[in-house]
Design a protein around this motif. Sequence first.
Motif, short mmCIF file in Angstrom:
data_model
loop_
_atom_site.label_atom_id
_atom_site.label_comp_id
_atom_site.label_asym_id
_atom_site.label_seq_id
_atom_site.Cartn_x
_atom_site.Cartn_y
_atom_site.Cartn_z
N LYS A 133 -64.22 -8.09 72.82
CA LYS A 133 -64.48 -9.12 74.07
C LYS A 133 -65.89 -9.03 74.03
O LYS A 133 -66.57 -10.05 74.63
N GLN A 134 -66.39 -7.86 74.37
CA GLN A 134 -67.97 -7.84 74.62
C GLN A 134 -68.69 -8.40 73.48
O GLN A 134 -69.78 -9.16 73.62
N LYS A 136 -68.89 -12.02 73.64
CA LYS A 136 -69.63 -12.80 74.60
C LYS A 136 -71.24 -12.56 74.05
O LYS A 136 -71.73 -13.45 74.62
N LYS A 177 -71.75 -15.36 71.96
CA LYS A 177 -71.51 -16.67 72.76
C LYS A 177 -72.90 -16.97 73.79
O LYS A 177 -73.19 -18.04 73.66
N ASP A 178 -73.18 -15.98 74.13
CA ASP A 178 -74.60 -16.05 74.89
C ASP A 178 -76.01 -16.16 74.16
O ASP A 178 -76.83 -16.86 74.79
#
Length: 383
Positions: A180-181, A184, A187-188
């Motif tokens: 999950k980390q 992210k 994605k960022d």
Amino acid sequence: MNDGSIPPEMYRKTADTLMEAMSKGLGGTSFAYEDPRNLLGAYLQDSIHTFSAAKSIYEMRYFTNMMVREDGSIRSFEQFRNKVMDKGYEFNVHHLRTEYNTALASAQSAKQWEDFQSNDVEYLQYSTVHDDRVRESHALLDGLTMKADSPAWKSYWPPLDWNCRCHIIPGIAANASAEKQGGKMLKDAATNPLFANNQAVEKQILSNDHPVYSSLGKNPDGTPKTKSLTAVKNYGLPPVKKILMDAPDMPNGDFLKVWKTFSADDGNIILEDKINSKILFDINPTTQKKYDRKYFKSHIFQNDDNRKEYAHTFPELVQNPDEIWSFRENGKLIRIYLKFYANNPIALIVTDKRSGLVAETLYRLKPGRYEDLRKGALLYKNR
């Protein structure tokens, strides 16, 4: 000029500059046949020369369009000259310097990927140089640690933008980013779409989506139409018929004697070509590591067109060719080595056969089809 012509000086300056960066990035110009950089370098040479040709055509068309003002009127010679000088400086100094830096970083990163693969590194970590010049989007990736086989490395492999200085280091399992980390972080990190690739996987110095490739058009798979570039129309080379008028006669020779002369103690023949690539002449194409000492030799004798009468020229085609051309088919590299003997032009075809560059076939070009193989990226010419 808007006909696809490639100015030789412009082409060579771009190609030579980027080749210098590639050699620096790979750590040399000549490598052993078994060294992954031998094959990687051949692909990057193809990428560099294709880019250089596309950029040359793109630049010339850009200059041609500058002759006309927005209202359709023609600029005076002085106005046109001044605009060309300014834009030419931007293309061939500012842009070329950035392209050099990108080629250097891409070659270094491609070599690094090959090293990680060869050494079975399990985890990889993204790292910035940790100064105030690091882009915010790249800083978001700093410390990202994932398995080496993660699909993300095919899109997030530095450089991620022009003049990017980020790099990858071996990571450890204990620091692996949670799924999950990691998702992210990716994605960022908004990155330049032109750099959303892995140079070693795609074997490209610059992305196929670079604007200059619009001058060539694209194949269905998104790769540039390199094979659309031809010797006479685009590179301004003389036709083969004209070259043959002043070409030397083919020297006499005996294929088996020449073959024996160049055979190593183990029976294998590996020759270095004019542009520093090593080529193997006897590999069994059905295996990856075992050599079949009779492959190329048998190929010569198995054909019914008397190839043994001129096959003794194979070292000359590699070490002293008249032209070397390159293009890709289905992602695989193909090189064409040409030697122009009077009324007897010879072609040697070299391909990537998994283990590296392998001599596949040699034959005489027939009248009426002299120009068929003079296409793609022009890697070398002796005139």
